[in-house]
Motif scaffolding. Structure first.
Motif, PDB file in Angstrom:
ATOM      1  N   GLU A 254       0.830  -1.197   0.000  1.00  0.00           N
ATOM      2  CA  GLU A 254       0.000   0.000   0.000  1.00  0.00           C
ATOM      3  C   GLU A 254       0.876   1.264   0.000  1.00  0.00           C
ATOM      4  N   SER A 255       1.897   1.256   0.864  1.00  0.00           N
ATOM      5  CA  SER A 255       2.677   2.493   1.049  1.00  0.00           C
ATOM      6  C   SER A 255       3.907   2.552   0.145  1.00  0.00           C
ATOM      7  N   ARG A 256       4.471   1.350  -0.166  1.00  0.00           N
ATOM      8  CA  ARG A 256       5.746   1.248  -0.908  1.00  0.00           C
ATOM      9  C   ARG A 256       6.885   1.950  -0.164  1.00  0.00           C
ATOM     10  N   ASP A 257       6.705   2.156   1.127  1.00  0.00           N
ATOM     11  CA  ASP A 257       7.747   2.762   1.949  1.00  0.00           C
ATOM     12  C   ASP A 257       8.653   1.628   2.440  1.00  0.00           C
ATOM     13  N   PRO A 258       9.967   1.645   2.097  1.00  0.00           N
ATOM     14  CA  PRO A 258      10.847   0.535   2.504  1.00  0.00           C
ATOM     15  C   PRO A 258      10.802   0.264   4.006  1.00  0.00           C
ATOM     16  N   ARG A 259      10.509   1.286   4.810  1.00  0.00           N
ATOM     17  CA  ARG A 259      10.461   1.065   6.265  1.00  0.00           C
ATOM     18  C   ARG A 259       9.274   0.183   6.653  1.00  0.00           C
ATOM     19  N   ASP A 260       8.309   0.046   5.729  1.00  0.00           N
ATOM     20  CA  ASP A 260       7.155  -0.817   6.010  1.00  0.00           C
ATOM     21  C   ASP A 260       7.389  -2.270   5.589  1.00  0.00           C
ATOM     22  N   HIS A 261       8.506  -2.533   4.887  1.00  0.00           N
ATOM     23  CA  HIS A 261       8.746  -3.898   4.415  1.00  0.00           C
ATOM     24  C   HIS A 261       9.166  -4.772   5.602  1.00  0.00           C
ATOM     25  N   PRO A 262       8.523  -5.962   5.777  1.00  0.00           N
ATOM     26  CA  PRO A 262       8.948  -6.814   6.897  1.00  0.00           C
ATOM     27  C   PRO A 262      10.387  -7.269   6.692  1.00  0.00           C
ATOM     28  N   PRO A 263      11.159  -7.483   7.774  1.00  0.00           N
ATOM     29  CA  PRO A 263      12.572  -7.830   7.623  1.00  0.00           C
ATOM     30  C   PRO A 263      12.798  -9.159   6.910  1.00  0.00           C
ATOM     31  N   ARG A 264      13.900  -9.215   6.192  1.00  0.00           N
ATOM     32  CA  ARG A 264      14.311 -10.427   5.455  1.00  0.00           C
ATOM     33  C   ARG A 264      14.409 -11.626   6.419  1.00  0.00           C
ATOM     34  N   ALA A 265      14.887 -11.356   7.636  1.00  0.00           N
ATOM     35  CA  ALA A 265      15.068 -12.457   8.599  1.00  0.00           C
ATOM     36  C   ALA A 265      13.739 -13.156   8.908  1.00  0.00           C
ATOM     37  N   LEU A 266      12.645 -12.426   8.833  1.00  0.00           N
ATOM     38  CA  LEU A 266      11.339 -13.049   9.073  1.00  0.00           C
ATOM     39  C   LEU A 266      10.994 -13.967   7.902  1.00  0.00           C
ATOM     40  N   LYS A 267      11.261 -13.509   6.691  1.00  0.00           N
ATOM     41  CA  LYS A 267      10.994 -14.328   5.494  1.00  0.00           C
ATOM     42  C   LYS A 267      11.864 -15.592   5.533  1.00  0.00           C
ATOM     43  N   ASP A 268      13.107 -15.460   5.999  1.00  0.00           N
ATOM     44  CA  ASP A 268      13.990 -16.632   6.085  1.00  0.00           C
ATOM     45  C   ASP A 268      13.385 -17.687   7.012  1.00  0.00           C
ATOM     46  N   MET A 269      12.811 -17.247   8.120  1.00  0.00           N
ATOM     47  CA  MET A 269      12.186 -18.207   9.043  1.00  0.00           C
ATOM     48  C   MET A 269      11.032 -18.928   8.346  1.00  0.00           C
ATOM     49  N   ILE A 270      10.246 -18.175   7.608  1.00  0.00           N
ATOM     50  CA  ILE A 270       9.089 -18.770   6.922  1.00  0.00           C
ATOM     51  C   ILE A 270       9.581 -19.786   5.881  1.00  0.00           C
ATOM     52  N   ASP A 271      10.628 -19.405   5.142  1.00  0.00           N
ATOM     53  CA  ASP A 271      11.169 -20.315   4.117  1.00  0.00           C
ATOM     54  C   ASP A 271      11.695 -21.607   4.740  1.00  0.00           C
ATOM     55  N   ARG A 272      12.135 -21.520   6.001  1.00  0.00           N
ATOM     56  CA  ARG A 272      12.610 -22.735   6.690  1.00  0.00           C
ATOM     57  C   ARG A 272      11.448 -23.519   7.303  1.00  0.00           C
ATOM     58  N   GLY A 273      10.226 -23.040   7.109  1.00  0.00           N
ATOM     59  CA  GLY A 273       9.058 -23.742   7.665  1.00  0.00           C
ATOM     60  C   GLY A 273       8.823 -23.423   9.127  1.00  0.00           C
ATOM     61  N   GLU A 274       9.493 -22.391   9.637  1.00  0.00           N
ATOM     62  CA  GLU A 274       9.306 -22.009  11.042  1.00  0.00           C
ATOM     63  C   GLU A 274       8.170 -20.986  11.095  1.00  0.00           C
ATOM     64  N   LEU A 275       6.939 -21.501  11.185  1.00  0.00           N
ATOM     65  CA  LEU A 275       5.770 -20.622  11.080  1.00  0.00           C
ATOM     66  C   LEU A 275       5.186 -20.262  12.439  1.00  0.00           C
ATOM     67  N   GLY A 276       5.841 -20.727  13.505  1.00  0.00           N
ATOM     68  CA  GLY A 276       5.315 -20.425  14.837  1.00  0.00           C
ATOM     69  C   GLY A 276       4.736 -21.671  15.480  1.00  0.00           C
ATOM     70  N   ALA A 277       3.783 -21.446  16.407  1.00  0.00           N
ATOM     71  CA  ALA A 277       3.248 -22.566  17.199  1.00  0.00           C
ATOM     72  C   ALA A 277       2.694 -23.684  16.321  1.00  0.00           C
ATOM     73  N   LYS A 278       2.099 -23.313  15.165  1.00  0.00           N
ATOM     74  CA  LYS A 278       1.447 -24.360  14.363  1.00  0.00           C
ATOM     75  C   LYS A 278       2.435 -25.339  13.736  1.00  0.00           C
ATOM     76  N   THR A 279       3.706 -24.959  13.578  1.00  0.00           N
ATOM     77  CA  THR A 279       4.684 -25.918  13.036  1.00  0.00           C
ATOM     78  C   THR A 279       5.681 -26.350  14.114  1.00  0.00           C
ATOM     79  N   GLY A 280       5.433 -25.944  15.358  1.00  0.00           N
ATOM     80  CA  GLY A 280       6.300 -26.377  16.458  1.00  0.00           C
ATOM     81  C   GLY A 280       7.524 -25.490  16.660  1.00  0.00           C
ATOM     82  N   ARG A 281       7.784 -24.580  15.733  1.00  0.00           N
ATOM     83  CA  ARG A 281       8.947 -23.699  15.897  1.00  0.00           C
ATOM     84  C   ARG A 281       8.692 -22.371  15.201  1.00  0.00           C
ATOM     85  N   GLY A 282       8.980 -21.308  15.918  1.00  0.00           N
ATOM     86  CA  GLY A 282       8.935 -19.970  15.334  1.00  0.00           C
ATOM     87  C   GLY A 282      10.034 -19.209  16.042  1.00  0.00           C
TER      88      GLY A 282
END
Ligand SMILES: NC(=O)c1ccc[n+]([C@@H]2O[C@H](COP(=O)([O-])OP(=O)(O)OC[C@H]3O[C@@H](n4cnc5c(N)ncnc54)[C@H](O)[C@@H]3O)[C@@H](O)[C@H]2O)c1
Length: 299
Positions: A254-282
């Protein structure tokens, strides 16, 4: 019970849909639900029982009522069956505009003409979905929070053509299930409280990803400050990191403001399947996350 609603249909019984269906059943609504994954409701219910127990038993219902009411939710093998005779349909499918528009078009085709169609989307205003239906005046946002049993505030927001009667019916229904409707007076990305929560998420994720603090200390501080059983990172784990990322991307797109982009480190966790409580690890490891240890606040 709301005067004009007796049957509620929930579309999508993941983390939020399962809770919305169960809470509605707690307040004696007939509840039918559909999810292409027929096991979703039971799976989520089992996981949530422990989350909700850890969070205590705040109003509006006891944990016992909650578990009994889950049994009363009718899980249907088809969307058509779930929507038959529905007065109110709550959509809680994945956070994606195109797929929500497709789901709304199907709901519109299958639900009775009188039915109100609501989305539980965390970030998409109904004005972007309503045109997929032939009844935009009966569409609205009704947005619950996680966990529904503890966080009883619910945003209610109309679209471009929602009638005042539909808006008030939505608010009445929210009250009738023991929750507090937050009236959003004009379209707002993030509704009411989600905008507040969003500011916390954005700030704390960047504090962690940029190496300023450990996420555990953010959570300790929050828990000491608020008395809550977890902090922002524990809560994000329970919401689902994929869901968190998807919502942050909606704000960024919506904003295209780089400060609004979620950090890469969060995407890395998702790519590793670490989605939080539902996958046992976040951020934490489940089912026994560190923040639930009695000595967590002392470390
Ligand atoms: N997780 C949260 O804390 C939270 C809070 C408030 C709102 N929401 C919103 O609720 C919605 C659902 O989020 P969630 O966390 O429950 O996600 P989830 O991934 O746990 O559940 C989504 C469910 O939708 C089902 N589904 C997929 N395609 C479908 C379709 N075509 N029709 C019906 N169901 C379908 C999936 O099988 C899954 O069970 C999203 O819009 C999200 O933004 C989530």
């Amino acid at each position: 019970m709301s005067k004009s609603i007796s049957k509620v249909a929930v579309v999508g019984t993941g983390v939020l849909g399962a809770q919305i269906a169960t809470l509605s059943a707690c307040f004696d609504y007939q509840v039918a639900a559909y999810d292409p994954d027929e096991q979703a409701f039971r799976r989520v219910h089992q996981h949530l029982a422990s989350v909700i127990a850890a969070a205590g038993q705040p109003p509006p219902v006891s944990l016992e009522d909650w578990n009994e009411s889950a049994e009363a939710v009718r899980i249907c093998p088809s969307l058509a069956e779930a929507l038959q005779d529905a007065d109110l349909v709550i959509e809680a499918s994945p956070e994606n505009l195109e797929s929500k528009r497709r789901v709304f078009a199907e709901m519109d085709a299958l639900a009775p003409p009188r039915a109100i169609l609501a989305t539980n989307s965390s970030s998409i205003p109904i004005s972007r979905i309503e045109s997929a239906t032939g009844r935009p005046e009966r569409c609205l946002n009704i947005h619950f929070y996680f966990p529904v049993l503890g966080s009883t505030m619910v945003d209610v927001m109309g679209g471009a053509r929602t009638t005042a009667e539909v808006f008030e019916t939505g608010k009445d229904w929210v009250r009738s299930i023991g929750c507090v409707p937050l009236t959003v007076k004009k379209e707002s990305l993030g509704f009411c409280f989600n905008r507040v929560w969003r500011a916390i998420k954005k700030e704390t994720l960047h504090m962690w990803a940029d190496g300023f603090v450990d996420f555990q200390d953010v959570d300790r501080a929050w828990m000491l400050f608020s008395g809550m059983p977890y902090g922002p990172f524990g809560l994000m784990d329970n919401v689902g990191l994929d869901v968190v990322y998807g919502v942050e991307m909606v704000y960024y797109n919506e904003s295209r403001d780089p400060r609004d982009h979620p950090p890469r480190a969060l995407k890395d966790m998702i790519d590793r399947g670490e989605l939080g409580a539902k996958t046992g690890r976040g951020f934490y490891i489940y089912p026994d996350p560190d923040y639930a240890r009695p000595d967590f606040l002392k470390s």
